[in-house]
Design a protein around this motif. Structure first.
Motif, short mmCIF file in Angstrom:
data_model
loop_
_atom_site.label_atom_id
_atom_site.label_comp_id
_atom_site.label_asym_id
_atom_site.label_seq_id
_atom_site.Cartn_x
_atom_site.Cartn_y
_atom_site.Cartn_z
N ALA A 1 47.00 39.71 -53.67
CA ALA A 1 46.73 38.28 -53.83
C ALA A 1 47.92 37.62 -54.50
N PHE A 2 48.37 36.51 -53.95
CA PHE A 2 49.47 35.74 -54.52
C PHE A 2 49.00 34.34 -54.88
N ILE B 1 41.10 30.26 -59.73
CA ILE B 1 41.46 31.19 -58.66
C ILE B 1 40.24 32.03 -58.30
N ALA B 2 39.83 31.93 -57.06
CA ALA B 2 38.68 32.68 -56.57
C ALA B 2 39.15 33.79 -55.63
N LEU B 3 38.63 34.99 -55.83
CA LEU B 3 39.00 36.14 -55.02
C LEU B 3 37.77 36.56 -54.21
N ASP B 4 37.91 36.61 -52.88
CA ASP B 4 36.76 36.92 -52.03
C ASP B 4 36.77 38.33 -51.47
N ARG B 5 37.71 39.15 -51.96
CA ARG B 5 37.75 40.56 -51.56
C ARG B 5 38.49 41.34 -52.65
N VAL C 1 46.98 40.82 -58.46
CA VAL C 1 47.26 39.40 -58.24
C VAL C 1 48.64 39.11 -58.82
N HIS C 2 49.51 38.50 -58.02
CA HIS C 2 50.88 38.21 -58.45
C HIS C 2 51.00 36.76 -58.91
N LEU C 3 51.58 36.59 -60.10
CA LEU C 3 51.83 35.26 -60.67
C LEU C 3 53.30 35.14 -61.04
N LEU D 1 40.94 36.09 -64.66
CA LEU D 1 40.89 37.07 -63.58
C LEU D 1 40.38 38.39 -64.15
N GLN D 2 39.17 38.35 -64.65
CA GLN D 2 38.60 39.49 -65.36
C GLN D 2 38.57 40.74 -64.50
#
Length: 366
Positions: free
Chosen positions: A94-95, A135-139, A144-146, A163-164
């Motif tokens: 995720a980016f 930021i929502a993650l669906d998978r 996650v890159h920041l 982003l727990q």
């Protein structure tokens, strides 16, 4: 005339460090050999390297279960190396798109075979003047890159998005050692040297060892496990940049460490942001809550007037104030070594320039 270097990188180094490099350049530690000539397998190098690594661990409060690598290739090489090493379980990455350097990282990650790359949030709709915080993650994702500080856009994550339980990879090239990062909140951090540490040619990687597979079957120079095993000495390391970085780390410790640097950077940028917020001519381009501590882009709103300001600023010793080619306008980059007096000189010049332009405008209107 006093010169102030506002370059975004390669950037200003501490004058004391530059002077020490000059003094030791011909004979490092009375060896009658330049630091550019010593072997990377010598005792001289090993002592220098281990001291630099220990100082960095202390400055950043790096936990024992994180490994530190001093590598070649610039931060851009990590755009490929990180996916190869960390995206191995779900192979999903995720980016968060925050501007030019995150876009470059995204493009390179997409070239790595068998990896899925998703942009899960973007600042594009604001022309990258705002950072995405929701930021929502669906998978499931391996990480996650920041890009924590965006040098071109002048934005910075002062607080990480929620982003727990998610592994976070952070590019901290332009605010490493100038802001108190909590290393334990990241799985991996990386940073090039030429912005806030020393000369180009070295990249730092700090990685939680438990994230790495023991047998990764990757090319040696792209395999963190092999590089850790050889303590950044798998091939000839960038000896001179490591030497210079070590001197900067020692200088930082004498200044009071990262906490003191952050306080000084807060004071420097506050002076310039206050000028921009109260000016009737100049405008800061980044959203106020997302403003960077190191890179401040601004404009007059007129390309002609921007060019006039840049030309006159250069003549008055305010060097490298021109904005990035992708953004235009002006940009003041003020890393740890940049003095408060330089910011004051810029603000004083901006005030004088604004007063003069307002007089010209008033005369023209008559």
């Amino acid at each position: 005339m006093k010169v102030y270097n506002f370059s975004a990188g390669p950037a200003m180094m501490p004058p004391e460090v530059v002077a020490q490099i000059q003094a030791e350049l011909v004979s490092y530690r009375d060896s009658e050999m330049s630091v550019m000539e010593i072997s990377h397998r010598s005792v001289l190098y090993e002592e220098m390297f281990q001291t630099a690594k220990a100082d960095l661990r202390e400055l950043l409060a790096v936990p024992k279960d994180y490994k530190i690598l001093f590598l070649q290739g610039g931060a851009s090489t990590q755009f490929t190396t990180v996916p190869l090493n960390l995206a191995r379980k779900t192979k999903n990455i995720a980016f968060v798109d925050t501007g030019h350097w995150s876009q470059t990282a995204i493009a390179d990650a997409r070239l790595v075979p068998e990896r899925r790359v998703d942009v899960v949030a973007s600042g594009k709709s604001s022309a990258y003047t705002h950072l995405p915080h929701e930021i929502a993650l669906d998978r499931p994702y391996d990480y996650v890159h920041l890009t924590i500080n965006n040098t071109i856009e002048g934005t910075m994550y002062r607080k990480l998005p929620e982003l727990q339980g998610q592994t976070i990879v952070g590019d901290i090239s332009s605010n490493i050692l100038g802001y108190q990062h909590n290393v334990q909140k990241y799985g991996l951090l990386y940073a090039s040297a030429q912005k806030n540490i020393g000369p180009a040619g070295m990249t730092l990687v700090i990685v939680k060892e438990s994230l790495l597979d023991k047998e990764q079957d990757l090319p040696s120079m792209l395999d963190y496990v092999k590089l850790i095993k050889r303590d950044s000495n798998l091939n000839t390391p960038p000896v001179f940049p490591i030497y210079a970085a070590g001197l900067v780390f020692q200088w930082l410790k004498k200044q009071g460490g990262v906490k003191q640097m952050q306080q000084q950077n807060e004071a420097k940028t506050a002076l310039l942001y206050d000028m921009l917020d109260n000016s009737k001519l100049f405008l800061g381009t980044a959203h106020a809550p997302d403003r960077s501590l190191t890179n401040v882009p601004f404009t007059t709103g007129s390309k002609e007037l921007d060019e006039k300001f840049i030309t006159q600023a250069e003549k008055n010793g305010l060097k490298n104030i021109r904005g990035h080619v992708l953004a235009g306008g002006m940009r003041a980059s003020m890393y740890n070594a940049f003095p408060f007096e330089g910011v004051k000189a810029l603000v004083d010049f901006m005030k004088a320039f604004e007063q003069k332009e307002r007089r010209i405008y008033a005369t023209t209107m008559k």
